[in-house]
Design an enzyme around this catalytic site. Structure first.
Site, PDB file in Angstrom:
ATOM      1  N   SER A 132      -5.292   7.368   0.446  1.00 22.78           N
ATOM      2  CA  SER A 132      -4.696   6.900  -1.058  1.00 22.78           C
ATOM      3  C   SER A 132      -4.535   8.140  -1.901  1.00 22.78           C
ATOM      4  O   SER A 132      -3.777   9.234  -1.500  1.00 22.78           O
ATOM      5  CB  SER A 132      -5.646   5.833  -1.566  1.00 22.78           C
ATOM      6  N   ASP A 188      -0.083  -2.717   3.802  1.00 23.06           N
ATOM      7  CA  ASP A 188      -0.657  -2.264   2.719  1.00 23.06           C
ATOM      8  C   ASP A 188      -0.131  -3.001   1.528  1.00 23.06           C
ATOM      9  O   ASP A 188       0.735  -2.814   1.121  1.00 23.06           O
ATOM     10  CB  ASP A 188      -0.526  -0.776   2.534  1.00 23.06           C
ATOM     11  N   HIS A 226      -4.716  -1.710   2.935  1.00 19.14           N
ATOM     12  CA  HIS A 226      -5.281  -0.573   2.476  1.00 19.14           C
ATOM     13  C   HIS A 226      -6.679  -0.256   2.446  1.00 19.14           C
ATOM     14  O   HIS A 226      -7.256   0.599   1.850  1.00 19.14           O
ATOM     15  CB  HIS A 226      -4.856  -0.588   0.736  1.00 19.14           C
TER      16      HIS A 226
END
Lengths: 276, 276
Positions: free
Chosen positions: B146, B222, B254
């Protein structure tokens, strides 16, 4: 039953579910990893019982067991370690009350209303799993860490025929003899120590043993090793001629870094028994 | 430097250390996994940069990377994601300030005093590792998740020759175009968007690319995928003819369950480059 979360994980699904528990008389939360094979039909299941202060989350997030369960095509269930809630009795110490159910059915006030973790893990949760998920209840195995290792060993020996194999990481081996046990067994079960015996892996090993393979790992640098008393269980295993692998792992401590280092071997050990 | 903890893990040591950082002007904490090979001499190192809200702990506890790093004989370093402390500027939102350093050197008030995560990861921490641990600084690779994937990609492209390989899990790919980027780059670097360009993996890919192999995984489920903009980086990679493996993984989200599902492939990918 309520789905709290579902995340794809190693081709399968890591779920978290909550339900109103009749044995614990409160809402209970558990984690369940289903490998992708569960889409096609029931799969064997390995129970993972956690230690003091843990919830259903710790092992699910930190042990790394899903990698190996996915490889072996088996499910993992992560129960909570006690009933929970504002109206559930608790104690100021971390090792009694919420987070510290010790896998017994309490018979003493103020614990009786909710603390029935033996019934919860032995009866209620398996029935729920069998009803709602593709779990083959004829193929179960059990493991656990610390207080959960105690739970795994005592449930496996206390429910003959239920589990095909049992293992434990740094289990509390002889709770009737140490402060990780005497305090809690007295609180939950009362002063009559004869009621404690079926919640002590060493005493149960002396009494009956386990009809199947057993694997136990403890770190030589475990900071709680005096409370675990692996020597008592090792002695009892040898006296009974119990089929078992009992290992002391040099330099490892009580942490999840110890658990994750050996979880592959535990999952593989159980998979062999589950698929036999 | 202070040792906060050391736990044996997969034959090596998972340590946590704190030190007074000159770049961030506060105490900084990092995790370091050293495989057992580090006892005999310097080993290659894989950097793991974490995402928003994370500390040095999240990946260290939940990604399961140590299993594979131990197998490959490489170290893992887990830096924190920002400076920390009562006297360090912060914001009420989770995505700015502490826990959200974005791997840049802030030039704007109130962030300048402490927020220099680029210098910290690019210069200060590698020097510290080389001085105190058996780390071979000529063999470095970098990955992240991320915001940390953004950090890995921008550091790898911004420091040519430093890293032999780069990978990322669900990286923020094009921060100058989304609210996971515009807000923070404006706060840390000011309104002049030309200063943002060297902190945007897509723009850097268009500009220069990376001299080595690149691996990027993003889950199709995600929940933040619109903020990540993988399509922008994928396009830029293709336009540059960058050596790369760019994957969209069906059904993954995610979470750390996504990370742990693919971390073996990332560690193995880097190990190939590190040992070449």
């Amino acid at each position: 039953m309520k789905t709290l979360s579902e995340n794809k994980c190693f081709g399968g699904v890591q779920g978290v579910y909550a339900h109103a528990s009749t044995s614990c008389n409160c809402d209970m939360t558990f984690g369940l990893f289903l490998p992708q094979e569960a889409r096609d039909g029931p799969v064997p299941v390995l129970w993972y019982l956690s230690g003091l202060t843990c919830t259903h989350e710790n092992a699910m997030n930190k042990a790394g067991a899903q990698a190996w369960a996915a490889e072996q095509g088996i499910a993992l269930v992560f129960p909570d370690t006690s009933p929970r809630g504002d109206d559930v009795a608790d104690d100021d110490d971390y090792d009694l009350g919420q987070g510290a159910g010790f896998y017994v059915n309490a018979t003493q006030s103020p614990w009786t209303a909710h603390f029935a973790m033996w019934d919860y893990v032995a009866d209620e949760l398996p029935a729920l799993l069998g009803e709602h998920f593709a779990i083959d209840l004829s193929r179960q195995a059990i493991t656990g860490h610390s207080m959960g290792g105690h739970g795994a060993l005592t449930l496996a020996m206390g429910l003959p025929g239920r589990f095909r194999s049992v293992s434990a990481l740094a289990p509390i081996c002889n709770p009737t003899e140490t402060e990780w046990g005497r305090k809690q067994l007295a609180a939950y079960l009362g002063a009559d120590e004869t009621t404690w015996a079926r919640h002590d892996a060493t005493l149960m090993m002396r009494q009956s043993g386990f009809d199947g393979p057993m694997l136990i790992d403890t770190g030589t640098a475990d900071q709680f090793i005096d409370l675990l008393r692996p020597e008592a269980l090792a002695g009892a295993i040898a006296e009974r001629r119990q089929q078992a692998i009992f290992r002391l792992q040099p330099g490892y401590d009580h942490s999840y870094f110890f658990i994750s280092s050996f979880i592959e071997e535990h999952v593989t050990f159980h998979a062999e028994a589950l698929w036999a």
